[in-house]
Write a protein that holds these residues in place. Structure first.
Motif, PDB file in Angstrom:
ATOM      1  N   SER A 104       0.816  -1.214   0.000  1.00  0.00           N
ATOM      2  CA  SER A 104       0.000   0.000   0.000  1.00  0.00           C
ATOM      3  C   SER A 104       0.848   1.261   0.000  1.00  0.00           C
ATOM      4  O   SER A 104       0.341   2.360  -0.257  1.00  0.00           O
ATOM      5  N   ARG A 105       2.132   1.111   0.250  1.00  0.00           N
ATOM      6  CA  ARG A 105       3.053   2.248   0.277  1.00  0.00           C
ATOM      7  C   ARG A 105       4.231   2.042  -0.666  1.00  0.00           C
ATOM      8  O   ARG A 105       5.295   2.611  -0.501  1.00  0.00           O
ATOM      9  N   MET A 106       4.015   1.187  -1.684  1.00  0.00           N
ATOM     10  CA  MET A 106       5.049   0.891  -2.671  1.00  0.00           C
ATOM     11  C   MET A 106       4.446   1.036  -4.063  1.00  0.00           C
ATOM     12  O   MET A 106       3.234   0.915  -4.226  1.00  0.00           O
ATOM     13  N   ALA A 107       5.307   1.293  -5.059  1.00  0.00           N
ATOM     14  CA  ALA A 107       4.831   1.435  -6.437  1.00  0.00           C
ATOM     15  C   ALA A 107       5.827   0.812  -7.403  1.00  0.00           C
ATOM     16  O   ALA A 107       7.031   0.856  -7.183  1.00  0.00           O
ATOM     17  N   ALA A 108       5.296   0.235  -8.482  1.00  0.00           N
ATOM     18  CA  ALA A 108       6.121  -0.248  -9.586  1.00  0.00           C
ATOM     19  C   ALA A 108       6.296   0.932 -10.537  1.00  0.00           C
ATOM     20  O   ALA A 108       5.318   1.500 -11.017  1.00  0.00           O
ATOM     21  N   LEU A 109       7.547   1.318 -10.768  1.00  0.00           N
ATOM     22  CA  LEU A 109       7.826   2.496 -11.587  1.00  0.00           C
ATOM     23  C   LEU A 109       8.769   2.155 -12.727  1.00  0.00           C
ATOM     24  O   LEU A 109       9.696   1.356 -12.557  1.00  0.00           O
ATOM     25  N   CYS A 110       8.542   2.798 -13.869  1.00  0.00           N
ATOM     26  CA  CYS A 110       9.503   2.681 -14.960  1.00  0.00           C
ATOM     27  C   CYS A 110      10.789   3.395 -14.509  1.00  0.00           C
ATOM     28  O   CYS A 110      10.760   4.203 -13.577  1.00  0.00           O
ATOM     29  N   PRO A 111      11.919   3.106 -15.132  1.00  0.00           N
ATOM     30  CA  PRO A 111      13.175   3.727 -14.701  1.00  0.00           C
ATOM     31  C   PRO A 111      13.135   5.261 -14.694  1.00  0.00           C
ATOM     32  O   PRO A 111      13.696   5.883 -13.787  1.00  0.00           O
ATOM     33  N   ASN A 112      12.456   5.877 -15.659  1.00  0.00           N
ATOM     34  CA  ASN A 112      12.410   7.345 -15.677  1.00  0.00           C
ATOM     35  C   ASN A 112      11.628   7.886 -14.495  1.00  0.00           C
ATOM     36  O   ASN A 112      12.067   8.827 -13.822  1.00  0.00           O
ATOM     37  N   CYS A 113      10.461   7.319 -14.226  1.00  0.00           N
ATOM     38  CA  CYS A 113       9.652   7.790 -13.091  1.00  0.00           C
ATOM     39  C   CYS A 113      10.370   7.533 -11.772  1.00  0.00           C
ATOM     40  O   CYS A 113      10.313   8.349 -10.850  1.00  0.00           O
ATOM     41  N   HIS A 114      11.082   6.407 -11.676  1.00  0.00           N
ATOM     42  CA  HIS A 114      11.830   6.107 -10.462  1.00  0.00           C
ATOM     43  C   HIS A 114      12.925   7.155 -10.244  1.00  0.00           C
ATOM     44  O   HIS A 114      13.133   7.625  -9.116  1.00  0.00           O
ATOM     45  N   ALA A 115      13.609   7.541 -11.306  1.00  0.00           N
ATOM     46  CA  ALA A 115      14.652   8.561 -11.193  1.00  0.00           C
ATOM     47  C   ALA A 115      14.065   9.901 -10.760  1.00  0.00           C
ATOM     48  O   ALA A 115      14.640  10.594  -9.916  1.00  0.00           O
ATOM     49  N   VAL A 116      12.924  10.275 -11.313  1.00  0.00           N
ATOM     50  CA  VAL A 116      12.282  11.535 -10.922  1.00  0.00           C
ATOM     51  C   VAL A 116      11.891  11.474  -9.450  1.00  0.00           C
ATOM     52  O   VAL A 116      12.122  12.412  -8.680  1.00  0.00           O
ATOM     53  N   LYS A 117      11.305  10.364  -9.025  1.00  0.00           N
ATOM     54  CA  LYS A 117      10.872  10.216  -7.636  1.00  0.00           C
ATOM     55  C   LYS A 117      12.064  10.261  -6.680  1.00  0.00           C
ATOM     56  O   LYS A 117      11.982  10.761  -5.572  1.00  0.00           O
ATOM     57  N   THR A 118      13.205   9.765  -7.118  1.00  0.00           N
ATOM     58  CA  THR A 118      14.378   9.701  -6.258  1.00  0.00           C
ATOM     59  C   THR A 118      15.222  10.974  -6.300  1.00  0.00           C
ATOM     60  O   THR A 118      15.680  11.435  -5.256  1.00  0.00           O
ATOM     61  N   ARG A 119      15.399  11.545  -7.497  1.00  0.00           N
ATOM     62  CA  ARG A 119      16.343  12.657  -7.638  1.00  0.00           C
ATOM     63  C   ARG A 119      15.769  13.912  -8.275  1.00  0.00           C
ATOM     64  O   ARG A 119      16.443  14.927  -8.338  1.00  0.00           O
ATOM     65  N   GLY A 120      14.550  13.844  -8.769  1.00  0.00           N
ATOM     66  CA  GLY A 120      14.000  14.974  -9.506  1.00  0.00           C
ATOM     67  C   GLY A 120      13.590  16.138  -8.622  1.00  0.00           C
ATOM     68  O   GLY A 120      13.321  15.980  -7.434  1.00  0.00           O
ATOM     69  N   ARG A 121      13.538  17.299  -9.214  1.00  0.00           N
ATOM     70  CA  ARG A 121      13.113  18.496  -8.482  1.00  0.00           C
ATOM     71  C   ARG A 121      11.667  18.395  -8.017  1.00  0.00           C
ATOM     72  O   ARG A 121      11.287  18.979  -7.016  1.00  0.00           O
ATOM     73  N   SER A 122      10.864  17.636  -8.744  1.00  0.00           N
ATOM     74  CA  SER A 122       9.446  17.503  -8.405  1.00  0.00           C
ATOM     75  C   SER A 122       9.166  16.259  -7.566  1.00  0.00           C
ATOM     76  O   SER A 122       8.028  15.817  -7.457  1.00  0.00           O
ATOM     77  N   ARG A 123      10.201  15.690  -6.943  1.00  0.00           N
ATOM     78  CA  ARG A 123      10.040  14.415  -6.247  1.00  0.00           C
ATOM     79  C   ARG A 123       9.016  14.451  -5.116  1.00  0.00           C
ATOM     80  O   ARG A 123       8.305  13.482  -4.904  1.00  0.00           O
ATOM     81  N   GLU A 124       8.927  15.549  -4.378  1.00  0.00           N
ATOM     82  CA  GLU A 124       7.962  15.599  -3.269  1.00  0.00           C
ATOM     83  C   GLU A 124       6.534  15.590  -3.793  1.00  0.00           C
ATOM     84  O   GLU A 124       5.666  14.918  -3.236  1.00  0.00           O
ATOM     85  N   THR A 125       6.287  16.312  -4.873  1.00  0.00           N
ATOM     86  CA  THR A 125       4.956  16.305  -5.481  1.00  0.00           C
ATOM     87  C   THR A 125       4.641  14.916  -6.022  1.00  0.00           C
ATOM     88  O   THR A 125       3.536  14.400  -5.833  1.00  0.00           O
ATOM     89  N   LEU A 126       5.623  14.303  -6.677  1.00  0.00           N
ATOM     90  CA  LEU A 126       5.420  12.956  -7.215  1.00  0.00           C
ATOM     91  C   LEU A 126       5.189  11.956  -6.091  1.00  0.00           C
ATOM     92  O   LEU A 126       4.333  11.080  -6.213  1.00  0.00           O
ATOM     93  N   ARG A 127       5.915  12.084  -4.989  1.00  0.00           N
ATOM     94  CA  ARG A 127       5.704  11.175  -3.850  1.00  0.00           C
ATOM     95  C   ARG A 127       4.261  11.228  -3.375  1.00  0.00           C
ATOM     96  O   ARG A 127       3.643  10.193  -3.106  1.00  0.00           O
ATOM     97  N   ALA A 128       3.712  12.414  -3.258  1.00  0.00           N
ATOM     98  CA  ALA A 128       2.317  12.559  -2.812  1.00  0.00           C
ATOM     99  C   ALA A 128       1.370  11.892  -3.801  1.00  0.00           C
ATOM    100  O   ALA A 128       0.439  11.177  -3.404  1.00  0.00           O
ATOM    101  N   THR A 129       1.617  12.100  -5.080  1.00  0.00           N
ATOM    102  CA  THR A 129       0.792  11.481  -6.126  1.00  0.00           C
ATOM    103  C   THR A 129       0.892   9.959  -6.053  1.00  0.00           C
ATOM    104  O   THR A 129      -0.116   9.246  -6.139  1.00  0.00           O
ATOM    105  N   LEU A 130       2.102   9.453  -5.892  1.00  0.00           N
ATOM    106  CA  LEU A 130       2.315   8.011  -5.842  1.00  0.00           C
ATOM    107  C   LEU A 130       1.696   7.382  -4.594  1.00  0.00           C
ATOM    108  O   LEU A 130       1.144   6.275  -4.658  1.00  0.00           O
ATOM    109  N   LEU A 131       1.775   8.066  -3.455  1.00  0.00           N
ATOM    110  CA  LEU A 131       1.150   7.536  -2.235  1.00  0.00           C
ATOM    111  C   LEU A 131      -0.343   7.359  -2.434  1.00  0.00           C
ATOM    112  O   LEU A 131      -0.919   6.327  -2.079  1.00  0.00           O
ATOM    113  N   GLU A 132      -0.967   8.361  -3.021  1.00  0.00           N
ATOM    114  CA  GLU A 132      -2.406   8.298  -3.277  1.00  0.00           C
ATOM    115  C   GLU A 132      -2.740   7.174  -4.272  1.00  0.00           C
ATOM    116  O   GLU A 132      -3.659   6.384  -4.056  1.00  0.00           O
ATOM    117  N   ALA A 133      -1.962   7.090  -5.346  1.00  0.00           N
ATOM    118  CA  ALA A 133      -2.215   6.078  -6.374  1.00  0.00           C
ATOM    119  C   ALA A 133      -1.963   4.665  -5.843  1.00  0.00           C
ATOM    120  O   ALA A 133      -2.732   3.742  -6.129  1.00  0.00           O
TER     121      ALA A 133
END
Length: 147
Positions: A104-133
């Motif tokens: 419930s707190r994990m996601a399968a991500l393509c390599p690009n989305c994983h990189a954004v979630k880990t190192r991208g400038r928008s990672r906090e926004t993406l984290r919130a989106t991913l938690l909800e999804a």
């Protein structure tokens, strides 16, 4: 890394000339290391959390081979040698920082989305989106209505 072994944190080059100069500097550093025979090794013991293989398999099954980022295009174009989709199962809230090891707190991500979630400038926004999804997908798979 510099000659002392520190990580080099330089911005990405914004021109071909700057990129070539950075590349040359780093190659010289590596060439110097190769000439001295220096091989860097990690020392000490690691205390990383053990990840659940069962949770990983559950997330991959839930994803049905598609990236679970709702803003992503979907399926990676290629597959692994074993014929599996190229997806990285990610703990949305870092396991090493106390995040739960639960689908419930994990996601399968393509390599690009994983990189954004880990190192991208928008990672906090993406984290919130991913938690909800991830929670919504988890509830759907468990037969619990959204809401």
């Amino acid at each position: 890394m510099d000659a002392a072994g520190s990580r080099i944190h330089e911005p990405v080059a914004d021109s071909a000339v700057t990129a070539a100069a950075q590349y040359e500097k780093w190659c010289r550093l590596l060439d110097d290391r190769a000439e001295t025979g220096e091989v860097r090794r990690r020392t000490g013991r690691r205390n990383d959390p053990v990840r659940s293989a069962v949770a990983r398999r559950a997330v991959l099954a839930r994803s049905r081979g598609a990236c679970e980022n709702p803003t992503c295009g979907g399926r990676p174009a290629d597959v692994t040698d074993a014929g599996e989709p190229i997806l990285e199962v990610d703990h949305i809230m870092d396991l090493a920082k106390g995040g739960p090891d639960h689908p419930s707190r994990m996601a399968a991500l393509c390599p690009n989305c994983h990189a954004v979630k880990t190192r991208g400038r928008s990672r906090e926004t993406l984290r919130a989106t991913l938690l909800e999804a991830a929670l919504a997908a988890h509830l759907r798979m468990r037969g619990v209505a959204d809401g």
